[in-house]
Design an enzyme around this catalytic site. Structure first.
Site, PDB file in Angstrom:
ATOM      1  N   GLY A 158      27.106  -5.240  23.808  1.00 30.91           N
ATOM      2  CA  GLY A 158      26.517  -4.547  24.950  1.00 30.91           C
ATOM      3  C   GLY A 158      27.516  -3.604  25.588  1.00 30.91           C
ATOM      4  O   GLY A 158      28.666  -3.469  25.145  1.00 30.91           O
ATOM      5  N   ASP A 188      22.827  -7.219  40.875  1.00 31.77           N
ATOM      6  CA  ASP A 188      22.310  -6.935  42.217  1.00 31.77           C
ATOM      7  C   ASP A 188      20.836  -7.314  42.363  1.00 31.77           C
ATOM      8  O   ASP A 188      20.336  -7.438  43.487  1.00 31.77           O
ATOM      9  CB  ASP A 188      22.470  -5.448  42.535  1.00 31.77           C
ATOM     10  CG  ASP A 188      21.758  -4.562  41.521  1.00 31.77           C
ATOM     11  OD1 ASP A 188      22.137  -4.607  40.325  1.00 31.77           O
ATOM     12  OD2 ASP A 188      20.824  -3.831  41.897  1.00 31.77           O
ATOM     13  N   TYR A 229      13.188 -10.514  35.987  1.00 40.31           N
ATOM     14  CA  TYR A 229      14.592 -10.296  35.590  1.00 40.31           C
ATOM     15  C   TYR A 229      15.537 -10.853  36.647  1.00 40.31           C
ATOM     16  O   TYR A 229      16.442 -11.639  36.331  1.00 40.31           O
ATOM     17  CB  TYR A 229      14.846  -8.806  35.378  1.00 40.31           C
ATOM     18  CG  TYR A 229      16.321  -8.475  35.234  1.00 40.31           C
ATOM     19  CD1 TYR A 229      17.025  -8.870  34.108  1.00 40.31           C
ATOM     20  CD2 TYR A 229      16.992  -7.777  36.236  1.00 40.31           C
ATOM     21  CE1 TYR A 229      18.380  -8.591  33.978  1.00 40.31           C
ATOM     22  CE2 TYR A 229      18.344  -7.492  36.115  1.00 40.31           C
ATOM     23  CZ  TYR A 229      19.028  -7.892  34.996  1.00 40.31           C
ATOM     24  OH  TYR A 229      20.369  -7.617  34.882  1.00 40.31           O
TER      25      TYR A 229
END
Length: 296
Positions: free
Chosen positions: A12, A100, A123
């Site tokens: 990633g 966040d 999520y």
């Protein structure tokens, strides 16, 4: 004696930047592929760790398809919620990357680590579950929340802007969501600092921390900065029209305020976030070419 750190999610954005970090010569860093370690599979996690010794784990693996998570709740929770708990249950010191999105974005200022969490979608809820599993897992652990991740790798807002600008003279970009654009390289450097401290110092601080680059912007402001830097380097650019979140509906709600306070990590780990514009300049420079500096 050689020490070893396991990095999950090594392909990633942040994982690739971790591989660019300057690690101590006596430190071996392992970046298993998904075929070697499938974070969505408890059996795969157990099999990979069997017989291997690690001094720390840096968990960058995550399900990050924010909108798709609304349809793939089970997978999102398996990767983001359950797997981090399994890693923590090993007792190996752990640095876990979070987001966040655990906040609802209704606050006015910069979110601190102890502010109330209230994710808006699957999520964020899955990432919050992962945080709680890590902190309850028994290992010495740091949960590192970050936001608005940008890099020269994989899929992210900066790369999308440059790609779309190549064929579109004008782009419409949301201007009523604010956050702290953050370079994956800066996140990786911070993860390295924390991981090495956990390995070397049994009394290293643990718990939840925030790391983002300094300063703030809206997505619209970020896009304009990207194009200004790209144009200066001879790359693609576009005019940016400011729109509201309501003008660009998505399956999952986004926090209107994603700004994170970094006071705690500055105090505990002596990390000094640089301005987000410098991070963006570096990434544009890597993708487009050197960006000339103006002024004295």
């Amino acid at each position: 004696m050689t020490r070893a750190i396991l990095v999950t999610g090594g392909q990633g954005q942040v994982g690739l930047e971790l591989a660019r970090q300057d690690w101590p010569v006596d430190m071996s860093i392992y970046y298993p592929t998904r075929d070697e370690l499938d974070i969505a599979s408890p059996d795969s996690i157990a099999a990979y760790l069997l017989g291997r010794r690690f001094d720390a784990i840096v968990n960058c693996a995550a399900y990050t398809a924010v909108d798709k998570a609304e349809e793939e709740r089970d997978l999102a929770f398996r990767v983001n919620g359950e797997a981090p708990g399994l890693l923590a249950a090993t007792g190996i010191p752990l640095v876990h990357v979070s987001t966040d999105y655990v906040f609802d974005g209704s606050g006015d200022g910069y979110y601190r680590e102890d502010d109330p969490v209230a994710p808006l979608g699957v999520y964020g809820a899955s990432k919050l579950a992962g945080e709680r599993a890590v902190l309850a897992g028994g290992a010495r652990a740091v949960v590192l929340r970050t936001a608005w991740v940008l890099s020269a790798h994989r899929s992210n807002f900066l790369r999308t802007m440059l790609r779309v600008a190549a064929t579109n003279p004008t782009l419409r970009v949301v201007d009523d969501q604010r956050g702290c654009p953050t370079g994956a390289a800066d996140i990786a450097a911070t993860l390295r600092t924390i991981a090495l401290r956990l390995v070397e110092d049994p009394a290293a601080p643990t718990g939840v921390y925030h790391f983002v680059n300094a300063g703030e912007a809206s997505w619209c402001e970020l896009a304009r900065e990207i194009f200004a830097l790209s144009a200066a380097a001879g790359g693609p650019s576009a005019e940016v029209e400011a729109i509201t979140t309501a003008d660009y509906p998505t399956p999952a709600k986004r926090p209107a305020n994603s700004r994170l306070s970094t006071a705690k990590i500055i105090a505990d780990y002596a990390v000094r976030p640089r301005d987000w514009r410098e991070a963006v300049r570096d990434i544009v420079g890597e993708l487009v070419g050197p960006v000339p500096r103006t002024g004295a």
